[in-house]
Structures are given as structure tokens and as C-alpha cells.
Write a protein that holds these residues in place. Structure first.
Motif, PDB file in Angstrom:
ATOM      1  N   PHE A  29     -26.486  45.379 -29.159  1.00  0.00           N
ATOM      2  CA  PHE A  29     -25.175  45.542 -28.531  1.00  0.00           C
ATOM      3  C   PHE A  29     -24.316  44.329 -28.847  1.00  0.00           C
ATOM      4  O   PHE A  29     -24.800  43.198 -28.871  1.00  0.00           O
ATOM      5  N   ALA A  30     -23.035  44.560 -29.073  1.00  0.00           N
ATOM      6  CA  ALA A  30     -22.076  43.475 -29.259  1.00  0.00           C
ATOM      7  C   ALA A  30     -20.673  44.017 -29.026  1.00  0.00           C
ATOM      8  O   ALA A  30     -20.400  45.203 -29.241  1.00  0.00           O
ATOM      9  N   ILE A  31     -19.796  43.135 -28.591  1.00  0.00           N
ATOM     10  CA  ILE A  31     -18.374  43.439 -28.446  1.00  0.00           C
ATOM     11  C   ILE A  31     -17.608  42.408 -29.265  1.00  0.00           C
ATOM     12  O   ILE A  31     -17.923  41.215 -29.236  1.00  0.00           O
ATOM     13  N   GLY A  32     -16.589  42.847 -30.000  1.00  0.00           N
ATOM     14  CA  GLY A  32     -15.724  41.946 -30.734  1.00  0.00           C
ATOM     15  C   GLY A  32     -14.271  42.328 -30.549  1.00  0.00           C
ATOM     16  O   GLY A  32     -13.951  43.354 -29.938  1.00  0.00           O
ATOM     17  N   HIS A  33     -13.388  41.499 -31.074  1.00  0.00           N
ATOM     18  CA  HIS A  33     -11.980  41.887 -31.146  1.00  0.00           C
ATOM     19  C   HIS A  33     -11.827  42.876 -32.301  1.00  0.00           C
ATOM     20  O   HIS A  33     -12.607  42.834 -33.264  1.00  0.00           O
ATOM     21  N   ALA A  34     -10.863  43.755 -32.230  1.00  0.00           N
ATOM     22  CA  ALA A  34     -10.521  44.552 -33.405  1.00  0.00           C
ATOM     23  C   ALA A  34      -9.883  43.608 -34.419  1.00  0.00           C
ATOM     24  O   ALA A  34      -9.026  42.796 -34.063  1.00  0.00           O
ATOM     25  N   PRO A  35     -10.303  43.649 -35.685  1.00  0.00           N
ATOM     26  CA  PRO A  35      -9.776  42.701 -36.668  1.00  0.00           C
ATOM     27  C   PRO A  35      -8.242  42.638 -36.654  1.00  0.00           C
ATOM     28  O   PRO A  35      -7.561  43.658 -36.693  1.00  0.00           O
ATOM     29  N   GLY A  36      -7.735  41.408 -36.555  1.00  0.00           N
ATOM     30  CA  GLY A  36      -6.292  41.185 -36.504  1.00  0.00           C
ATOM     31  C   GLY A  36      -5.701  41.247 -35.118  1.00  0.00           C
ATOM     32  O   GLY A  36      -4.537  40.892 -34.924  1.00  0.00           O
ATOM     33  N   HIS A  37      -6.481  41.661 -34.126  1.00  0.00           N
ATOM     34  CA  HIS A  37      -6.020  41.805 -32.742  1.00  0.00           C
ATOM     35  C   HIS A  37      -6.715  40.724 -31.909  1.00  0.00           C
ATOM     36  O   HIS A  37      -7.739  40.963 -31.290  1.00  0.00           O
ATOM     37  N   MET A  38      -6.108  39.547 -31.874  1.00  0.00           N
ATOM     38  CA  MET A  38      -6.814  38.351 -31.459  1.00  0.00           C
ATOM     39  C   MET A  38      -6.649  38.019 -29.984  1.00  0.00           C
ATOM     40  O   MET A  38      -5.779  38.556 -29.285  1.00  0.00           O
ATOM     41  N   ALA A  39      -7.486  37.087 -29.524  1.00  0.00           N
ATOM     42  CA  ALA A  39      -7.315  36.452 -28.218  1.00  0.00           C
ATOM     43  C   ALA A  39      -6.279  35.342 -28.371  1.00  0.00           C
ATOM     44  O   ALA A  39      -6.430  34.454 -29.215  1.00  0.00           O
ATOM     45  N   ILE A  40      -5.221  35.402 -27.566  1.00  0.00           N
ATOM     46  CA  ILE A  40      -4.220  34.334 -27.578  1.00  0.00           C
ATOM     47  C   ILE A  40      -4.589  33.354 -26.480  1.00  0.00           C
ATOM     48  O   ILE A  40      -4.584  33.690 -25.298  1.00  0.00           O
ATOM     49  N   ASP A  42      -8.490  37.417 -18.971  1.00  0.00           N
ATOM     50  CA  ASP A  42      -9.716  38.190 -18.817  1.00  0.00           C
ATOM     51  C   ASP A  42     -10.156  38.680 -20.195  1.00  0.00           C
ATOM     52  O   ASP A  42      -9.442  39.456 -20.841  1.00  0.00           O
ATOM     53  N   LEU A  43     -11.317  38.226 -20.640  1.00  0.00           N
ATOM     54  CA  LEU A  43     -11.804  38.583 -21.971  1.00  0.00           C
ATOM     55  C   LEU A  43     -12.080  40.070 -22.113  1.00  0.00           C
ATOM     56  O   LEU A  43     -12.214  40.580 -23.226  1.00  0.00           O
ATOM     57  N   ARG A  44     -12.147  40.797 -21.017  1.00  0.00           N
ATOM     58  CA  ARG A  44     -12.442  42.232 -21.044  1.00  0.00           C
ATOM     59  C   ARG A  44     -11.198  43.103 -21.224  1.00  0.00           C
ATOM     60  O   ARG A  44     -11.314  44.269 -21.602  1.00  0.00           O
ATOM     61  N   THR A  45     -10.021  42.537 -20.936  1.00  0.00           N
ATOM     62  CA  THR A  45      -8.804  43.359 -20.900  1.00  0.00           C
ATOM     63  C   THR A  45      -7.616  42.765 -21.643  1.00  0.00           C
ATOM     64  O   THR A  45      -6.652  43.482 -21.926  1.00  0.00           O
ATOM     65  N   ASP A  46      -7.641  41.467 -21.953  1.00  0.00           N
ATOM     66  CA  ASP A  46      -6.421  40.763 -22.353  1.00  0.00           C
ATOM     67  C   ASP A  46      -6.291  40.521 -23.846  1.00  0.00           C
ATOM     68  O   ASP A  46      -5.492  39.687 -24.279  1.00  0.00           O
ATOM     69  N   LEU A  47      -7.075  41.239 -24.655  1.00  0.00           N
ATOM     70  CA  LEU A  47      -6.852  41.326 -26.091  1.00  0.00           C
ATOM     71  C   LEU A  47      -6.260  42.697 -26.371  1.00  0.00           C
ATOM     72  O   LEU A  47      -6.489  43.639 -25.606  1.00  0.00           O
ATOM     73  N   PRO A  48      -5.517  42.867 -27.462  1.00  0.00           N
ATOM     74  CA  PRO A  48      -4.898  44.173 -27.701  1.00  0.00           C
ATOM     75  C   PRO A  48      -5.872  45.272 -28.086  1.00  0.00           C
ATOM     76  O   PRO A  48      -5.588  46.450 -27.863  1.00  0.00           O
ATOM     77  N   ALA A  49      -7.027  44.933 -28.654  1.00  0.00           N
ATOM     78  CA  ALA A  49      -7.990  45.976 -29.030  1.00  0.00           C
ATOM     79  C   ALA A  49      -9.358  45.337 -29.260  1.00  0.00           C
ATOM     80  O   ALA A  49      -9.455  44.188 -29.709  1.00  0.00           O
ATOM     81  N   TYR A  50     -10.389  46.121 -28.968  1.00  0.00           N
ATOM     82  CA  TYR A  50     -11.777  45.663 -29.048  1.00  0.00           C
ATOM     83  C   TYR A  50     -12.595  46.603 -29.931  1.00  0.00           C
ATOM     84  O   TYR A  50     -12.280  47.793 -30.050  1.00  0.00           O
ATOM     85  N   THR A  51     -13.669  46.070 -30.497  1.00  0.00           N
ATOM     86  CA  THR A  51     -14.655  46.881 -31.199  1.00  0.00           C
ATOM     87  C   THR A  51     -15.978  46.808 -30.442  1.00  0.00           C
ATOM     88  O   THR A  51     -16.319  45.774 -29.851  1.00  0.00           O
ATOM     89  N   VAL A  52     -16.732  47.900 -30.461  1.00  0.00           N
ATOM     90  CA  VAL A  52     -18.018  47.982 -29.768  1.00  0.00           C
ATOM     91  C   VAL A  52     -19.084  48.376 -30.781  1.00  0.00           C
ATOM     92  O   VAL A  52     -18.907  49.353 -31.530  1.00  0.00           O
TER      93      VAL A  52
END
Length: 258
Positions: A236-247, A75-85
Motif C-alpha cells: 500500500f502507498a499513497i502519493g501526490h498525482a504527478p504535478g499536483h504538489m503539496a504547497i 492536512d496531508l489527506r485533503t489539501d493537495l489537488p490530487a492523489y494517487t493510490v
């Protein structure tokens, strides 16, 4: 150990609250940057990525509103360790999940990440300092502007790894085999040539020591899309927190060329 986790196990850990940089996680499985934009801005980003493939190599794109992708069965909304908004280009929040912020018009892009080739560097005997010391990779905005597209423009962002001078050629050779995850370095040596004035003050991530006999080597970085969001200010945009990637569920070997 984190390097032995399957993608499913890693995503479950992040969904459960583990919040750490993912370098070294799930050895052999491809990691990716995330940027999610409203549909009205998605074409501009796709064109931006096509014009700047070194920094924005797109691995997958979702339909509007989708929360998974062909290479990411979580789930792209929950399954990364950290997000940026981001709102109007401003980083307004960093958080562990974005379920309540998700919109049906969001198109998500998974962009190649240089963490993917780090195992190959280690196998070739090239040290990777941030893995050695257990920190996040240092990332820097450069003075090089990407080629703009539509309403998007911004600087090239690079990641840096110190490499012993005698192993620079090996690092170039190894990483050049992974063009879909940034490939060979964009610069070797003087950071000033990229407009970087202080290696101890990265814009993202954490500084690492450059030891005597080592050369700073710079690779294009998938945080470039977020730098473009910050400069171009979409609403508006959502990204991963740098270094906290989608596996992802793709293998590193899928992106290796002979």
C-alpha cells in the motif's frame, strides 16, 4: 491569481475541489512531492532517499499517522489537488482526497520539487514552457536505475524543460543553487542517452513543444519514489498525482544556497 495565493489559500482551494497542476502556484513558497508508506516500509524509503538524494531530497518526515508536517500545516489527506493510490505496486485510483484510506501506520515523506526553482528560472530570463502554455510538466522514466535500498528499487524519473541553447548555462547555474529541490540538471541534450525514445509521449504529465534552437534539459524528479513503488510493489502507498504538489509553509529562499 494562483501565483499570488498564500499556501493556506491554495490548500483551502484544493480542499474545496480545485484539481489542477500546481506549477506557478503560490510564488515564493516551496512545493513538495508526497509519498506515504506503512511504517514497516518507511526505513527502506528513507534509506532509498539517502542513497538517491538527487531524485529524492527529503524535506520533512512525519511520525506514523500524522496528517501534517513541520513545513506543511495543512492536512496531508485533503489539501493537495490530487492523489494517487497504489496497492501491490499497481496504480488503482486517482482521487481528490484520501481521508477514508488513511492509516495510523502511514509515514509521510515530503520530497523536494523542481517547481520550487521555476520562479528563479523565470527571473533569470529562462522560459518555462509548461507555465507558458498552462500545462503539466512532462516527466519520463529513464533507463537509469536508482541505487536500491531494502525492498525498494526503481528507475530515475526526470522532468524536462526546453531551454534555448544560449541559456542552458544560465539554467544550470540558477538551479544548481537549489540542491534540496533536485538542483542542477542530470542531463542536457539527447533524450536517447536516458533511454527516452519519444519526448511527445511522457510517462507522466503532458508533452510540450521543443522549438528550433532549444535543447531538452532534464532534472531529477520527485515522482521517482512512485516509480519505485510501482517496481517494488509494497502492499500500500499513497502519493501526490504527478504535478499536483503539496504547497508548503517553507519559502523557496530557505533552500537556496549562495
Amino acid at each position: 491569481m494562483s501565483k499570488d495565493m498564500s499556501p493556506e489559500q491554495a490548500r483551502e482551494s484544493f480542499r474545496g475541489g480545485l484539481r489542477v497542476p500546481t506549477s506557478g502556484f503560490s510564488a515564493g513558497w516551496t512545493q513538495a512531492n508526497l509519498i506515504s508508506l506503512p511504517r514497516e516500509h518507511a526505513y527502506d524509503f528513507l534509506l532509498f532517499a539517502q542513497r538517491n538524494p538527487k531524485s529524492c531530497p527529503v524535506l520533512d518526515v512525519t511520525e506514523p499517522g500524522e496528517t501534517s508536517a513541520s513545513i506543511f500545516r495543512g492536512d496531508l489527506r485533503t489539501d493537495l489537488p490530487a492523489y494517487t493510490v497504489y496497492r501491490d505496486g499497481e496504480l488503482v485510483e486517482e482521487r481528490a482526497e484520501v481521508v477514508d484510506l488513511w492509516r495510523e501506520d502511514l509515514v509521510s515523506f515530503l520530497v523536494g520539487c523542481s517547481f520550487t526553482f521555476e520562479a528563479a528560472l523565470l527571473e533569470a530570463g529562462v522560459p518555462v514552457r509548461h507555465i507558458e502554455v498552462g500545462s503539466n510538466v512532462p516527466m519520463y522514466r529513464t533507463s537509469r536505475q536508482c541505487r536500491p535500498a531494502g525492498g525498494l528499487s526503481g528507475p530515475l524519473v526526470v522532468s524536462m524543460r526546453p531551454v534555448p541553447a544560449e541559456q542552458v548555462a544560465t539554467a544550470v547555474r540558477v538551479t544548481s543553487r537549489y540542491p534540496a529541490v533536485h538542483g542542477a540538471p542530470v542531463h542536457v541534450g539527447s533524450p536517447e542517452a536516458l533511454g527516452i525514445t519519444d519526448l511527445d509521449a511522457p510517462d507522466f504529465g503532458e508533452a510540450v513543444e521543443v522549438r528550433p534552437g532549444e535543447v531538452p534539459v532534464f532534472w531529477a524528479c520527485g515522482v521517482t519514489p512512485q516509480a519505485a513503488v510501482m517496481q517494488s510493489k509494497p502492499p500500500f502507498a499513497i502519493g501526490h498525482a504527478p504535478g499536483h504538489m503539496a504547497i508548503t509553509d517553507a519559502r523557496d529562499s530557505d533552500y537556496q544556497v549562495p
